[in-house]
Design a protein around this motif. Structure first.
Motif, PDB file in Angstrom:
ATOM      1  N   ILE A  31     -10.575  64.875 -15.254  1.00  0.00           N
ATOM      2  CA  ILE A  31      -9.764  63.881 -14.861  1.00  0.00           C
ATOM      3  C   ILE A  31     -10.603  62.920 -14.359  1.00  0.00           C
ATOM      4  CG2 ILE A  31      -8.205  63.134 -13.043  1.00  0.00           C
ATOM      5  CD1 ILE A  31      -6.886  65.919 -12.735  1.00  0.00           C
ATOM      6  N   SER A  32     -10.638  61.575 -14.817  1.00  0.00           N
ATOM      7  CA  SER A  32     -11.378  60.505 -14.321  1.00  0.00           C
ATOM      8  C   SER A  32     -10.699  59.993 -13.310  1.00  0.00           C
ATOM      9  CB  SER A  32     -11.819  59.643 -15.318  1.00  0.00           C
ATOM     10  OG  SER A  32     -10.710  58.921 -16.125  1.00  0.00           O
ATOM     11  N   ALA A  33     -10.148  58.569 -13.113  1.00  0.00           N
ATOM     12  CA  ALA A  33      -9.875  57.936 -12.266  1.00  0.00           C
ATOM     13  C   ALA A  33      -8.322  58.331 -12.035  1.00  0.00           C
ATOM     14  CB  ALA A  33      -9.653  56.189 -12.588  1.00  0.00           C
ATOM     15  N   MET A  34      -7.868  58.160 -10.847  1.00  0.00           N
ATOM     16  CA  MET A  34      -6.501  58.578 -10.328  1.00  0.00           C
ATOM     17  C   MET A  34      -6.011  57.572  -9.662  1.00  0.00           C
ATOM     18  SD  MET A  34      -6.837  62.503  -9.270  1.00  0.00           S
ATOM     19  CE  MET A  34      -5.350  63.076  -9.745  1.00  0.00           C
ATOM     20  N   GLY A  35      -4.852  57.297  -9.237  1.00  0.00           N
ATOM     21  CA  GLY A  35      -4.178  56.067  -8.493  1.00  0.00           C
ATOM     22  C   GLY A  35      -2.819  56.226  -8.174  1.00  0.00           C
ATOM     23  N   TRP A  36      -2.445  55.296  -7.571  1.00  0.00           N
ATOM     24  CA  TRP A  36      -1.006  55.308  -6.905  1.00  0.00           C
ATOM     25  C   TRP A  36      -0.504  53.784  -7.321  1.00  0.00           C
ATOM     26  CZ3 TRP A  36       1.901  59.139  -5.207  1.00  0.00           C
ATOM     27  CH2 TRP A  36       1.061  60.393  -4.808  1.00  0.00           C
ATOM     28  N   TYR A  37       0.886  53.827  -7.854  1.00  0.00           N
ATOM     29  CA  TYR A  37       1.398  52.654  -8.074  1.00  0.00           C
ATOM     30  C   TYR A  37       2.870  52.537  -7.442  1.00  0.00           C
ATOM     31  CZ  TYR A  37      -2.214  51.741 -11.781  1.00  0.00           C
ATOM     32  OH  TYR A  37      -3.344  51.401 -12.302  1.00  0.00           O
ATOM     33  N   THR A  52     -12.195  56.365  -8.234  1.00  0.00           N
ATOM     34  CA  THR A  52     -12.980  57.250  -9.469  1.00  0.00           C
ATOM     35  C   THR A  52     -13.276  58.586  -8.932  1.00  0.00           C
ATOM     36  OG1 THR A  52     -14.972  56.863  -8.476  1.00  0.00           O
ATOM     37  CG2 THR A  52     -13.773  54.886  -9.823  1.00  0.00           C
ATOM     38  N   ARG A  53     -13.397  59.491 -10.058  1.00  0.00           N
ATOM     39  CA  ARG A  53     -14.047  60.813  -9.678  1.00  0.00           C
ATOM     40  C   ARG A  53     -14.983  60.720  -8.676  1.00  0.00           C
ATOM     41  NH1 ARG A  53     -12.930  65.653 -11.609  1.00  0.00           N
ATOM     42  NH2 ARG A  53     -14.463  67.206 -11.480  1.00  0.00           N
ATOM     43  N   GLY A  54     -15.879  59.930  -8.869  1.00  0.00           N
ATOM     44  CA  GLY A  54     -17.020  59.586  -7.605  1.00  0.00           C
ATOM     45  C   GLY A  54     -16.650  59.115  -6.566  1.00  0.00           C
ATOM     46  N   GLY A  55     -15.298  58.720  -6.325  1.00  0.00           N
ATOM     47  CA  GLY A  55     -14.861  58.382  -5.006  1.00  0.00           C
ATOM     48  C   GLY A  55     -14.992  56.944  -4.803  1.00  0.00           C
ATOM     49  N   SER A  56     -14.998  56.178  -5.538  1.00  0.00           N
ATOM     50  CA  SER A  56     -14.963  54.648  -5.458  1.00  0.00           C
ATOM     51  C   SER A  56     -13.646  54.212  -5.620  1.00  0.00           C
ATOM     52  CB  SER A  56     -15.657  54.006  -6.565  1.00  0.00           C
ATOM     53  OG  SER A  56     -17.129  54.237  -6.308  1.00  0.00           O
ATOM     54  N   PHE A  70      -7.521  59.209  -1.319  1.00  0.00           N
ATOM     55  CA  PHE A  70      -8.671  59.870  -1.219  1.00  0.00           C
ATOM     56  C   PHE A  70      -8.034  61.284  -2.393  1.00  0.00           C
ATOM     57  CE2 PHE A  70      -6.925  63.407   1.663  1.00  0.00           C
ATOM     58  CZ  PHE A  70      -5.863  62.456   2.417  1.00  0.00           C
ATOM     59  N   ARG A  71      -9.178  61.906  -2.761  1.00  0.00           N
ATOM     60  CA  ARG A  71      -8.880  63.270  -3.891  1.00  0.00           C
ATOM     61  C   ARG A  71      -9.761  64.343  -3.431  1.00  0.00           C
ATOM     62  NH1 ARG A  71     -10.614  60.811  -9.408  1.00  0.00           N
ATOM     63  NH2 ARG A  71     -10.313  62.745 -10.209  1.00  0.00           N
ATOM     64  N   ASN A  72      -9.156  65.514  -4.012  1.00  0.00           N
ATOM     65  CA  ASN A  72      -9.857  66.634  -3.943  1.00  0.00           C
ATOM     66  C   ASN A  72      -9.969  67.206  -5.448  1.00  0.00           C
ATOM     67  OD1 ASN A  72     -10.477  69.568  -4.156  1.00  0.00           O
ATOM     68  ND2 ASN A  72      -9.635  69.774  -2.003  1.00  0.00           N
ATOM     69  N   ASN A  73     -11.494  66.979  -6.137  1.00  0.00           N
ATOM     70  CA  ASN A  73     -11.443  67.242  -7.446  1.00  0.00           C
ATOM     71  C   ASN A  73     -11.099  68.734  -7.859  1.00  0.00           C
ATOM     72  OD1 ASN A  73     -12.040  64.654  -7.984  1.00  0.00           O
ATOM     73  ND2 ASN A  73     -14.262  64.651  -7.693  1.00  0.00           N
ATOM     74  N   ALA A  74     -11.576  69.413  -6.949  1.00  0.00           N
ATOM     75  CA  ALA A  74     -11.344  70.926  -7.143  1.00  0.00           C
ATOM     76  C   ALA A  74      -9.934  71.297  -7.196  1.00  0.00           C
ATOM     77  CB  ALA A  74     -11.980  71.798  -5.997  1.00  0.00           C
ATOM     78  N   LYS A  75      -9.032  70.532  -6.705  1.00  0.00           N
ATOM     79  CA  LYS A  75      -7.583  70.941  -6.640  1.00  0.00           C
ATOM     80  C   LYS A  75      -6.928  69.960  -7.644  1.00  0.00           C
ATOM     81  CE  LYS A  75      -7.071  73.020  -2.018  1.00  0.00           C
ATOM     82  NZ  LYS A  75      -6.473  72.757  -0.814  1.00  0.00           N
ATOM     83  N   ASN A  76      -7.689  68.984  -8.281  1.00  0.00           N
ATOM     84  CA  ASN A  76      -6.923  67.978  -9.201  1.00  0.00           C
ATOM     85  C   ASN A  76      -5.892  67.203  -8.356  1.00  0.00           C
ATOM     86  OD1 ASN A  76      -8.605  68.635 -11.233  1.00  0.00           O
ATOM     87  ND2 ASN A  76      -7.205  70.293 -12.121  1.00  0.00           N
ATOM     88  N   THR A  77      -6.164  66.975  -7.283  1.00  0.00           N
ATOM     89  CA  THR A  77      -5.138  66.271  -6.470  1.00  0.00           C
ATOM     90  C   THR A  77      -5.647  65.039  -5.635  1.00  0.00           C
ATOM     91  OG1 THR A  77      -4.313  68.572  -5.691  1.00  0.00           O
ATOM     92  CG2 THR A  77      -3.821  66.747  -4.400  1.00  0.00           C
TER      93      THR A  77
END
Length: 120
Positions: A31-37, A52-56, A70-77
């Motif tokens: 998963i790369s970028a995640m977001g809310w609309y 972004t995956r890196g937290g930007s 914010f995101r938790n990459n280990a949980k894909n959340t």
């Protein structure tokens, strides 16, 4: 198959807080970028925040200082903490994620939407 499942919407009074969550599941390679609309009645869907995956992070001007993504990459959340909510924040909120499936390209996926109602 990939699914994005959102939770956390509901009714809140002006000035209140909510936290939205969105979990991705399925045959996910990455998963790369995640977001809310969000989309209010009679209006077009608009960007709220991305990460972004890196937290930007990137925020719409209307939510800066009030919302935090914010995101938790280990949980894909991915999460959206919403504070100081206003009536104009009321909308259906959609999660979006760019997901790689089976070694293909990163393609956009959408959640089903969760209603946020801000009213006294």
């Amino acid at each position: 198959q990939v699914q994005l499942v959102e939770s956390g919407g509901g009714l809140v009074q002006p000035g209140g807080s909510l936290r939205l969550s969105c979990a991705a599941s399925g045959s996910i390679f990455g998963i790369s970028a995640m977001g809310w609309y969000r989309q209010a009645p009679g209006k077009e869907r608009e960007l709220v925040a991305t990460i972004t995956r890196g937290g930007s992070t990137n925020y719409a001007d209307s939510v800066k200082g009030r919302f935090t993504i914010f995101r938790n990459n280990a949980k894909n959340t991915v999460y959206l903490q919403m504070n100081s909510l206003k009536p104009e924040d009321m909308a259906v909120y959609y999660c979006n994620a760019k997901i790689m499936v089976a070694g293909s390209s990163f393609d956009p996926y959408w959640g089903q939407g969760t209603q946020v109602t801000v009213s006294s």
